[in-house]
Design a protein around this motif. Structure first.
Motif, PDB file in Angstrom:
ATOM      1  N   LEU A 109       0.929  -1.277  -0.124  1.00 33.79           N
ATOM      2  CA  LEU A 109       0.259  -0.053   0.052  1.00 33.79           C
ATOM      3  C   LEU A 109       0.866   1.310  -0.124  1.00 33.79           C
ATOM      4  O   LEU A 109       2.093   1.205   0.597  1.00 33.79           O
ATOM      5  CB  LEU A 109      -0.860   0.010   1.236  1.00 33.79           C
ATOM      6  N   HIS A 138      -0.840  -8.251  -4.954  1.00 36.50           N
ATOM      7  CA  HIS A 138      -1.883  -7.227  -4.549  1.00 36.50           C
ATOM      8  C   HIS A 138      -1.706  -5.826  -4.334  1.00 36.50           C
ATOM      9  O   HIS A 138      -0.427  -5.863  -3.575  1.00 36.50           O
ATOM     10  CB  HIS A 138      -3.151  -7.761  -3.833  1.00 36.50           C
ATOM     11  N   GLY A 140      -2.693  -1.523  -3.448  1.00 32.32           N
ATOM     12  CA  GLY A 140      -3.622  -0.678  -2.729  1.00 32.32           C
ATOM     13  C   GLY A 140      -3.152   0.650  -2.042  1.00 32.32           C
ATOM     14  O   GLY A 140      -1.907   0.958  -2.422  1.00 32.32           O
ATOM     15  N   PRO A 160      -7.186   0.878  -6.933  1.00 29.60           N
ATOM     16  CA  PRO A 160      -6.567   0.195  -5.824  1.00 29.60           C
ATOM     17  C   PRO A 160      -7.324  -0.972  -5.494  1.00 29.60           C
ATOM     18  O   PRO A 160      -8.586  -0.886  -5.376  1.00 29.60           O
ATOM     19  CB  PRO A 160      -6.342   1.180  -4.722  1.00 29.60           C
ATOM     20  N   GLU A 161      -6.816  -2.131  -5.052  1.00 30.45           N
ATOM     21  CA  GLU A 161      -7.518  -3.162  -4.568  1.00 30.45           C
ATOM     22  C   GLU A 161      -8.008  -3.028  -3.092  1.00 30.45           C
ATOM     23  O   GLU A 161      -9.177  -3.644  -2.684  1.00 30.45           O
ATOM     24  CB  GLU A 161      -6.918  -4.712  -4.648  1.00 30.45           C
ATOM     25  N   VAL A 162      -7.338  -2.454  -2.253  1.00 25.47           N
ATOM     26  CA  VAL A 162      -7.660  -2.165  -0.929  1.00 25.47           C
ATOM     27  C   VAL A 162      -7.373  -0.629  -0.655  1.00 25.47           C
ATOM     28  O   VAL A 162      -6.337  -0.047  -1.214  1.00 25.47           O
ATOM     29  CB  VAL A 162      -6.793  -3.056   0.118  1.00 25.47           C
ATOM     30  N   ASN A 163      -8.309  -0.148   0.286  1.00 27.48           N
ATOM     31  CA  ASN A 163      -7.917   0.899   0.939  1.00 27.48           C
ATOM     32  C   ASN A 163      -7.955   0.981   2.556  1.00 27.48           C
ATOM     33  O   ASN A 163      -9.008   0.748   3.004  1.00 27.48           O
ATOM     34  CB  ASN A 163      -8.753   2.276   0.473  1.00 27.48           C
ATOM     35  N   HIS A 180     -15.973   2.851  -1.867  1.00 27.62           N
ATOM     36  CA  HIS A 180     -15.100   1.592  -2.145  1.00 27.62           C
ATOM     37  C   HIS A 180     -15.952   0.511  -2.542  1.00 27.62           C
ATOM     38  O   HIS A 180     -15.474  -0.055  -3.530  1.00 27.62           O
ATOM     39  CB  HIS A 180     -14.766   1.191  -0.684  1.00 27.62           C
ATOM     40  N   ILE A 185     -13.337  -1.743  -4.186  1.00 27.87           N
ATOM     41  CA  ILE A 185     -12.334  -1.510  -3.460  1.00 27.87           C
ATOM     42  C   ILE A 185     -12.640  -2.286  -2.074  1.00 27.87           C
ATOM     43  O   ILE A 185     -13.738  -2.010  -1.481  1.00 27.87           O
ATOM     44  CB  ILE A 185     -11.838  -0.157  -3.008  1.00 27.87           C
TER      45      ILE A 185
END
Length: 279
Positions: A109, A138, A140, A160-163, A180, A185
């Motif tokens: 990230l 992955h 993010g 992004p895949e994650v926040n 999201h 997300i």
């Protein structure tokens, strides 16, 4: 021996992702390493660290000492503010891997947008490259507001895949969570048990916990997991590690959710990443 059964959510590409992970900020040295290893042995499979935490070596050693196959443990790390930029981000990430003793992280990230530097987009381009190269599974971001996420996508076409954001019953971040969800997300909550807001002492939270015969921490975590939000509580106490991830027996009802909704202090109380920066 694994004693926990942790539910999963799904990343945009269909990959399963644990809904309860283990935060490691502040866990350093031999004692920190053993606490993290204990969490892995108990059944945690998602670990959260960062270059900024200064404990990546301890996290990597904990994975090795745990006795669990390293491929089963998903390690998240983050690009520090001082490592933002096209080439600096690559160098910083490779240094994180060296400290972790891993060939690749499960998730990397951008730790904070740090808008005064104007390097978040270039850093994001590097993360996209790292994923394409197989260096990261992955990618993010962390602490990005919806408009900051949109800037990345407008320039690259890659979400992004994650926040990972500050989120708890005291800071429910409804607009961010909805944004999201709309764009695929996964929301990950740091500080899911609250902090300076004194969440654990709030009457509404204690009332719900007493009703179900569980801890206030378990209620906070169940509340988030029910929304498909990943949580990363931290504890060096083995029993608390187990308690934090033992949520199956808790079923929150509408009355509970209405009570918990009263705890929300609003977006204005969350750290604002347009102003707050970390290096």
């Amino acid at each position: 021996m694994t004693t926990l059964s942790i539910p999963t959510t799904t990343l945009a590409d269909g990959s399963p992702f644990p809904l309860v992970g283990f935060g490691t900020a502040g866990l350093r040295g031999a004692d920190g390493c053993e606490s993290i290893a204990a969490a892995i042995r108990a059944g945690y499979r998602l670990l959260d660290t960062a270059a900024q935490y200064g404990n990546e070596a301890a996290v990597g050693e904990a994975v090795r000492r745990s006795g669990v196959d390293a491929d089963e443990v998903l390690v998240t790390t983050k690009i520090a503010g001082g490592d933002q930029g096209r080439e600096a981000a690559r160098t910083g990430y490779l240094e994180s891997l060296r400290r972790l003793g891993l060939e690749r992280a499960a998730l990397v990230l951008i730790h904070w947008p740090n808008p005064s530097r104007g390097l978040a987009l270039e850093t994001w381009r590097t993360l996209i490259d790292l994923k394409e190269e197989g260096r990261a599974l992955h990618i993010g971001v962390s602490n990005f507001r919806p408009e900051q996420l949109q800037e990345l996508v407008d320039a690259t076409g890659v979400w992004p895949e994650v926040n990972q954001i500050q989120l708890s019953p005291a800071l429910q971040r409804r607009e961010a969570v909805a944004f999201h969800r709309e764009h695929g997300i996964v929301t990950e909550a740091w500080g899911p048990l609250g902090g300076r807001d004194g969440l654990g002492a709030q009457f509404a939270l204690r009332k719900v916990a007493d009703k179900h015969g569980v801890t206030t921490s378990q209620v906070s975590l169940r509340w988030a997991v029910d929304q498909d939000i990943v949580v990363i509580p931290k504890s060096s106490d083995p029993q608390r590690q187990l308690t934090n991830a033992t949520l199956d027996q808790i079923t929150l009802d509408d009355e509970d959710r209405e009570l918990l909704a009263t705890l929300d202090l609003g977006e204005k109380e969350a750290w604002d990443s347009r102003e707050h920066e970390e290096w």
